[in-house]
Scaffold this active site. Structure first.
Site, short mmCIF file in Angstrom:
data_model
loop_
_atom_site.label_atom_id
_atom_site.label_comp_id
_atom_site.label_asym_id
_atom_site.label_seq_id
_atom_site.Cartn_x
_atom_site.Cartn_y
_atom_site.Cartn_z
CE1 TYR A 57 -25.29 129.04 -7.90
CE2 TYR A 57 -24.07 130.93 -8.77
CZ TYR A 57 -24.12 129.60 -8.43
OH TYR A 57 -23.02 128.79 -8.64
N GLY A 85 -22.30 116.63 -13.40
CA GLY A 85 -21.54 117.88 -13.33
C GLY A 85 -20.32 117.85 -12.45
CB ILE A 86 -18.85 120.51 -10.28
CG1 ILE A 86 -18.56 121.55 -11.36
CG2 ILE A 86 -17.80 120.58 -9.17
CD1 ILE A 86 -18.67 122.99 -10.88
N GLY A 146 -24.89 116.07 -4.18
CA GLY A 146 -25.21 116.48 -5.55
C GLY A 146 -24.21 115.93 -6.55
CB SER A 147 -21.85 113.33 -6.27
OG SER A 147 -22.53 112.49 -5.36
CB THR A 148 -26.44 112.17 -9.84
OG1 THR A 148 -27.14 113.42 -9.87
CG2 THR A 148 -26.78 111.41 -8.56
#
Length: 264
Positions: free
Chosen positions: A154, A18-19, A14-16
């Protein structure tokens, strides 16, 4: 302290944006080869270009796919069989009243936020243990400690990550592989920014006002009285991935701005 991770391969899920993007950029700056992942090739390519602009000469590659599914995890493993550092950052959030959350949402959140990290850790940890060195992180949240009433589904997944992380650390005791959870507090990521921006537009106020009101109303225990930046979260993750963090494992390390009212 100089963090040097040259010749280490790091996967950041999930590195495209934000964090995740901030962590990938930070790791690239240490000399690690960073594998960027995202759902679409276009998003992956954009992220690779953004990192290259910030870190000239960075060693990078990318893999596109849905890591919330077994097929997506298998595809990544096929493309990148081994890694020294695994950052399980992929995650989704959605404010929704408890009584409005259907079964499908509970399963979707668990598959994406928890099982993505379980599947990848199960594979990559074994190679790390054989080589005698490795770093695994789960990007959890202070919401895993203080479950938010506005998105229980969540918070549940973030608590689950804490359990998986500690259990895996116990499994890998003495191998040279560390496993930790990072617990960000409210952070100005792309997703959060879009969410607050939408509220601001609906209310006819500035996004800064919405963010300030959110902290005052929903996270009043914050000691910094603001949202953290993605870079502030990434700094902790990069440290935990380093050689220097070799004695930190099985831990839940907070970068929450003091939101959790605890001294440990």
């Amino acid at each position: 302290m100089h963090i040097q991770l040259k010749n280490r391969r790091a996967i950041v899920t999930g590195s495209t944006a934000g964090i995740g993007l901030a962590i990938a950029t930070g790791l690239a700056g240490t000399g690690a080869h960073v594998v960027v992942t995202g759902r679409s090739q276009a998003r992956v390519d954009e992220a690779l270009a953004a990192i290259a602009r910030q870190v000239p000469g960075a060693s990078l590659s990318g893999v596109a796919g849905d890591l919330g599914s077994k097929a997506g995890a298998d595809h990544l493993i096929e493309q990148v069989p081994d890694a020294d550092i695994l950052i399980n950052n992929l995650g989704i959030f959605e404010p929704k009243p408890f009584f409005d959350i259907p079964d499908e949402d509970w399963q979707r959140f668990f598959d994406i936020n928890v099982m993505s990290g379980v599947r990848l850790s199960r594979h990559y940890a074994q190679g790390m243990a054989k080589r005698g060195w490795g770093r695994i992180q789960f990007i959890s949240s202070e919401s895993g400690v203080q479950i938010p009433a506005e998105m229980v589904q969540y918070g549940m997944t973030k608590t689950a990550q804490l359990a998986v992380s500690r259990g895996l650390a116990e499994t890998l005791a003495g191998t040279g592989v560390t496993v930790n959870c990072v617990l960000p507090g409210p952070t100005r990521s792309e997703g959060v920014g879009d969410f607050f921006g939408k509220i601001a537009a609906e209310q006819g106020v500035s996004q800064e006002t919405v963010e300030r009101d959110f902290i005052a109303t929903h996270r009043p225990s914050s000691l910094i009285k603001r949202l953290a930046t993605v870079e502030e979260v990434a700094n902790l993750s990069v440290y935990l991935a380093s050689e220097q963090a070799s004695a930190t494992t099985g831990a839940a390390v907070r970068v929450d701005g003091g939101v959790v009212r605890s001294i440990v």
